[in-house]
Design an enzyme around this catalytic site. Structure first.
Site, PDB file in Angstrom:
ATOM      1  N   GLU A 253     -19.211 -14.347  26.938  1.00 17.99           N
ATOM      2  CA  GLU A 253     -20.005 -15.117  25.991  1.00 17.99           C
ATOM      3  C   GLU A 253     -20.017 -16.594  26.388  1.00 17.99           C
ATOM      4  O   GLU A 253     -19.087 -17.095  27.020  1.00 17.99           O
ATOM      5  CB  GLU A 253     -19.429 -14.966  24.583  1.00 17.99           C
ATOM      6  CG  GLU A 253     -19.631 -13.565  24.045  1.00 17.99           C
ATOM      7  CD  GLU A 253     -19.244 -13.400  22.580  1.00 17.99           C
ATOM      8  OE1 GLU A 253     -19.877 -12.580  21.912  1.00 17.99           O
ATOM      9  OE2 GLU A 253     -18.315 -14.080  22.105  1.00 17.99           O
TER      10      GLU A 253
ATOM     11  N   CYS B 200     -20.630 -24.342  26.273  1.00 19.65           N
ATOM     12  CA  CYS B 200     -19.256 -23.891  26.425  1.00 19.65           C
ATOM     13  C   CYS B 200     -19.317 -22.583  27.207  1.00 19.65           C
ATOM     14  O   CYS B 200     -19.881 -21.609  26.726  1.00 19.65           O
ATOM     15  CB  CYS B 200     -18.659 -23.683  25.034  1.00 19.65           C
ATOM     16  SG  CYS B 200     -17.013 -22.979  25.071  1.00 19.65           S
TER      17      CYS B 200
ATOM     18  N   CYS C   6      -8.685 -12.567  29.013  1.00 16.26           N
ATOM     19  CA  CYS C   6      -7.666 -13.581  29.290  1.00 16.26           C
ATOM     20  C   CYS C   6      -6.304 -12.920  29.290  1.00 16.26           C
ATOM     21  O   CYS C   6      -6.051 -11.992  28.531  1.00 16.26           O
ATOM     22  CB  CYS C   6      -7.707 -14.673  28.209  1.00 16.26           C
ATOM     23  SG  CYS C   6      -6.576 -16.042  28.566  1.00 16.26           S
TER      24      CYS C   6
ATOM     25  N   CYS D 253      -2.676 -15.410  23.438  1.00 15.30           N
ATOM     26  CA  CYS D 253      -2.381 -16.245  22.267  1.00 15.30           C
ATOM     27  C   CYS D 253      -2.657 -15.439  21.000  1.00 15.30           C
ATOM     28  O   CYS D 253      -3.667 -14.740  20.915  1.00 15.30           O
ATOM     29  CB  CYS D 253      -3.209 -17.519  22.305  1.00 15.30           C
ATOM     30  SG  CYS D 253      -2.929 -18.453  23.813  1.00 15.30           S
TER      31      CYS D 253
ATOM     32  N   CYS E 132      -6.184 -15.729  18.992  1.00 14.62           N
ATOM     33  CA  CYS E 132      -7.414 -15.836  19.757  1.00 14.62           C
ATOM     34  C   CYS E 132      -8.044 -14.469  20.019  1.00 14.62           C
ATOM     35  O   CYS E 132      -7.373 -13.566  20.540  1.00 14.62           O
ATOM     36  CB  CYS E 132      -7.113 -16.536  21.081  1.00 14.62           C
ATOM     37  SG  CYS E 132      -8.495 -16.525  22.232  1.00 14.62           S
TER      38      CYS E 132
ATOM     39  N   GLY F 208     -11.253 -17.022  28.541  1.00 13.99           N
ATOM     40  CA  GLY F 208     -10.427 -17.161  29.730  1.00 13.99           C
ATOM     41  C   GLY F 208      -9.667 -18.460  29.826  1.00 13.99           C
ATOM     42  O   GLY F 208      -9.944 -19.417  29.101  1.00 13.99           O
ATOM     43  N   GLU F 209      -8.696 -18.470  30.724  1.00 14.69           N
ATOM     44  CA  GLU F 209      -7.882 -19.663  30.977  1.00 14.69           C
ATOM     45  C   GLU F 209      -8.326 -20.242  32.325  1.00 14.69           C
ATOM     46  O   GLU F 209      -8.029 -19.668  33.379  1.00 14.69           O
ATOM     47  CB  GLU F 209      -6.396 -19.265  30.974  1.00 14.69           C
ATOM     48  CG  GLU F 209      -5.442 -20.297  31.547  1.00 14.69           C
ATOM     49  CD  GLU F 209      -5.595 -21.695  30.965  1.00 14.69           C
ATOM     50  OE1 GLU F 209      -5.702 -21.851  29.741  1.00 14.69           O
ATOM     51  OE2 GLU F 209      -5.601 -22.644  31.778  1.00 14.69           O
TER      52      GLU F 209
ATOM     53  N   SER G 194     -10.389 -27.008  29.264  1.00 14.89           N
ATOM     54  CA  SER G 194      -9.305 -26.791  28.311  1.00 14.89           C
ATOM     55  C   SER G 194      -8.285 -25.800  28.869  1.00 14.89           C
ATOM     56  O   SER G 194      -8.653 -24.738  29.358  1.00 14.89           O
ATOM     57  CB  SER G 194      -9.888 -26.256  26.995  1.00 14.89           C
ATOM     58  OG  SER G 194      -8.859 -25.959  26.087  1.00 14.89           O
TER      59      SER G 194
ATOM     60  N   HIS H  15      -1.151 -27.185  19.955  1.00  9.20           N
ATOM     61  CA  HIS H  15      -1.019 -26.349  18.759  1.00  9.20           C
ATOM     62  C   HIS H  15       0.337 -26.375  18.073  1.00  9.20           C
ATOM     63  O   HIS H  15       0.553 -25.613  17.119  1.00  9.20           O
ATOM     64  CB  HIS H  15      -1.361 -24.880  19.065  1.00  9.20           C
ATOM     65  CG  HIS H  15      -2.739 -24.663  19.622  1.00  9.20           C
ATOM     66  ND1 HIS H  15      -3.848 -25.334  19.176  1.00  9.20           N
ATOM     67  CD2 HIS H  15      -3.179 -23.831  20.608  1.00  9.20           C
ATOM     68  CE1 HIS H  15      -4.911 -24.929  19.861  1.00  9.20           C
ATOM     69  NE2 HIS H  15      -4.528 -24.032  20.733  1.00  9.20           N
TER      70      HIS H  15
ATOM     71  N   ASN I 245      -9.900 -20.754  12.999  1.00 11.46           N
ATOM     72  CA  ASN I 245     -10.971 -19.813  12.699  1.00 11.46           C
ATOM     73  C   ASN I 245     -10.318 -18.451  12.555  1.00 11.46           C
ATOM     74  O   ASN I 245      -9.685 -17.967  13.488  1.00 11.46           O
ATOM     75  CB  ASN I 245     -11.988 -19.786  13.836  1.00 11.46           C
ATOM     76  CG  ASN I 245     -12.698 -21.129  13.961  1.00 11.46           C
ATOM     77  OD1 ASN I 245     -13.262 -21.631  13.002  1.00 11.46           O
ATOM     78  ND2 ASN I 245     -12.618 -21.718  15.134  1.00 11.46           N
TER      79      ASN I 245
ATOM     80  N   CYS J  32     -14.412 -21.702  18.345  1.00 14.16           N
ATOM     81  CA  CYS J  32     -13.248 -21.506  19.206  1.00 14.16           C
ATOM     82  C   CYS J  32     -12.492 -20.243  18.852  1.00 14.16           C
ATOM     83  O   CYS J  32     -12.207 -19.987  17.690  1.00 14.16           O
ATOM     84  CB  CYS J  32     -12.260 -22.636  19.032  1.00 14.16           C
ATOM     85  SG  CYS J  32     -12.838 -24.125  19.716  1.00 14.16           S
TER      86      CYS J  32
HETATM   87  N1  SAH Z   1      -7.855 -20.792  27.541  1.00  9.52           N
HETATM   88  C1  SAH Z   1      -8.162 -22.146  27.302  1.00  9.52           C
HETATM   89  C2  SAH Z   1      -9.613 -22.412  26.966  1.00  9.52           C
HETATM   90  C3  SAH Z   1     -10.294 -21.398  26.097  1.00  9.52           C
HETATM   91  S1  SAH Z   1      -9.746 -21.308  24.429  1.00  9.52           S
HETATM   92  C4  SAH Z   1      -7.249 -22.705  26.233  1.00  9.52           C
HETATM   93  O1  SAH Z   1      -6.549 -21.940  25.583  1.00  9.52           O
HETATM   94  O2  SAH Z   1      -7.215 -23.924  26.080  1.00  9.52           O
HETATM   95  C5  SAH Z   1     -10.535 -22.740  23.737  1.00  9.52           C
HETATM   96  C6  SAH Z   1      -9.799 -23.357  22.574  1.00  9.52           C
HETATM   97  O3  SAH Z   1      -9.935 -22.550  21.390  1.00  9.52           O
HETATM   98  C7  SAH Z   1      -8.325 -23.530  22.790  1.00  9.52           C
HETATM   99  O4  SAH Z   1      -7.916 -24.794  22.355  1.00  9.52           O
HETATM  100  C8  SAH Z   1      -7.755 -22.443  21.912  1.00  9.52           C
HETATM  101  O5  SAH Z   1      -6.432 -22.677  21.589  1.00  9.52           O
HETATM  102  C9  SAH Z   1      -8.691 -22.491  20.751  1.00  9.52           C
HETATM  103  N2  SAH Z   1      -8.640 -21.342  19.870  1.00  9.52           N
HETATM  104  C10 SAH Z   1      -8.422 -20.055  20.216  1.00  9.52           C
HETATM  105  N3  SAH Z   1      -8.466 -19.264  19.127  1.00  9.52           N
HETATM  106  C11 SAH Z   1      -8.724 -20.071  18.075  1.00  9.52           C
HETATM  107  C12 SAH Z   1      -8.913 -19.836  16.671  1.00  9.52           C
HETATM  108  N4  SAH Z   1      -8.855 -18.609  16.159  1.00  9.52           N
HETATM  109  N5  SAH Z   1      -9.168 -20.904  15.890  1.00  9.52           N
HETATM  110  C13 SAH Z   1      -9.255 -22.148  16.412  1.00  9.52           C
HETATM  111  N6  SAH Z   1      -9.107 -22.420  17.715  1.00  9.52           N
HETATM  112  C14 SAH Z   1      -8.833 -21.388  18.540  1.00  9.52           C
HETATM  113 FE1  SF4 Z   2      -5.034 -18.344  24.736  1.00  7.55          FE
HETATM  114 FE2  SF4 Z   2      -7.187 -19.701  25.600  1.00  7.55          FE
HETATM  115 FE3  SF4 Z   2      -6.608 -17.268  26.587  1.00  7.55          FE
HETATM  116 FE4  SF4 Z   2      -7.453 -17.481  24.085  1.00  7.55          FE
HETATM  117  S1  SF4 Z   2      -8.612 -17.985  25.904  1.00  7.55           S
HETATM  118  S2  SF4 Z   2      -5.732 -16.218  24.814  1.00  7.55           S
HETATM  119  S3  SF4 Z   2      -6.549 -19.436  23.474  1.00  7.55           S
HETATM  120  S4  SF4 Z   2      -5.368 -19.109  26.780  1.00  7.55           S
END
Ligand code: SAH
Ligand code: SF4
Length: 343
Positions: free
Chosen positions: A97, A110, A117, A121, A124, A164-165, A196, A221, A295, A338
């Protein structure tokens, strides 16, 4: 399609210099490389569209190379703010996406850097779905091109914050940054690009060494390791102090301030004592805190704090002289925010 494609070279992931070298080896005049490169970065999907090349050259290219494209499988347009969420597919059928947003100063996209990923987390949606594969530089570029074409707009900002990271797909991401910012390509300044990361310390250090003026966002976080471990498994591998020292290095090497992402999760990291602890940790670091009320993700019992609690957290940081804002939600009605991106 896959095996067919994989025997050929991914031409849109190649730099202009690499293309020049290839043309030379193939006995083609090297000026052709620039012509081809320009077409690729204008977003053509076949060699046939390269109308200023002879038929013989186009045929030769078709035999040796393939052009990766992102196909629009689905799209959702937000009723609130014209945010568009795209579902793109690639040659092997994998999907990602991307989210196109409209701001006063232009259009921002974005994009995703991986299918899924590995980081897992807890809050996420992408992390919940597991990992499939890395994207190529050309597939990142294709997301930008496909959105521009579909929406009929020119994109002026890119954030690597989709699925993804990015630093877990380091080489392809660096390649993408160089391609998209190249003068003969989209010529998009690195200052208009943000990346990010969840805080992969060795890669953050390597990234600082590259000296690219990209904005680095760090998904912090939490104000300490205990809280961070509850949300990000990666916190078991890298201590928060090491993440912050890598952030300092980035500021020193690039002269740019960093952004700390802080998703507020009720009952986990959103109390005023967390704000106090965060403020003392970040003291003296040239950064900005981006607060994101969580979110909600359907599968998890995690919730955002109330609006009043979010505001109180923000005011506490400000009172302690930490630059901070609450992020504006875009496309919330289409799960384009996000952490809501899935396959
Ligand atoms: N993997 C990278 C970039 C993609 S995630 C990272 O983790 O930074 C993009 C952002 O969305 C990150 O800051 C992540 O922590 C945040 N994010 C993920 N799930 C979320 C949620 N449910 N609510 C708010 N932010 C979230
Ligand atoms: Fe964590 Fe970013 Fe991967 Fe989601 S996309 S699992 S926030 S590292």
């Amino acid at each position: 399609m896959e095996s067919f494609a994989s025997q050929k070279k991914d031409i849109k992931s190649m730099t202009l210099d690499e293309l020049r070298a290839d043309m030379k080896i193939q006995g083609q005049p090297s000026y052709k490389a620039l012509q081809i490169y320009r077409w690729l970065h204008r977003g053509v999907s076949s060699f046939e569209e390269m109308t200023d090349l002879s038929k013989i050259v186009r045929q030769f290219l078709t035999e040796k190379y393939y052009i990766s494209v992102a196909r629009v499988e689905n799209k959702l347009v937000s009723d609130y703010d014209n945010t568009i969420k795209y579902l793109f597919s690639f040659a092997d059928g994998q999907c990602v996406e991307a989210v196109l947003m409209e701001y006063q100063h232009g259009r921002s996209i974005c994009i995703s850097t991986q299918v899924g990923c590995k980081m897992g987390c807890t809050f996420c949606a992408t992390g919940l779905g597991g990992f499939q594969r890395n994207l190529t530089a050309s597939e990142m570029l294709s997301q930008v091109q496909a959105a521009q074409k579909d929406a009929g707009v020119r994109i002026s900002n890119i954030v690597l914050m989709g699925m993804g990271e990015p630093l877990d797909n380091y080489n392809q991401v660096i390649r993408f940054l160089r391609l998209v910012s190249s003068q003969e390509g989209m010529n998009l300044g690195m200052r208009h690009i943000s990346l990010s990361t969840c805080g992969l310390v060795p890669q953050m250090r390597a990234f600082a060494e590259e000296g690219l003026p990209v904005t680095l966002s760090i998904s912090l976080h939490a104000p300490n390791d205990d809280v961070r471990k509850q949300l990000l498994p990666v916190a078991n591998a890298y201590a928060i102090e090491d993440v912050l020292s890598a952030a300092r290095e980035y500021v020193e090497k690039t002269g740019r301030r960093v952004i700390f992402e802080y998703a507020l999760v009720k009952g986990v990291n959103s109390e005023l004592r967390h704000a106090d602890e965060l403020a003392s940790r970040l003291r003296g670091l040239r950064g900005h805190v981006n607060l994101i009320p969580l979110n909600a993700v359907r599968e998890r019992d995690l919730h955002p704090p109330t609006r009043a609690d979010v505001d109180a957290f923000l005011r506490r940081l400000e009172a302690r002289h930490i630059s901070a804002t609450v992020r504006r939600e875009m496309g919330a009605d289409i799960e384009g925010a996000c952490g809501q991106l899935r396959r």
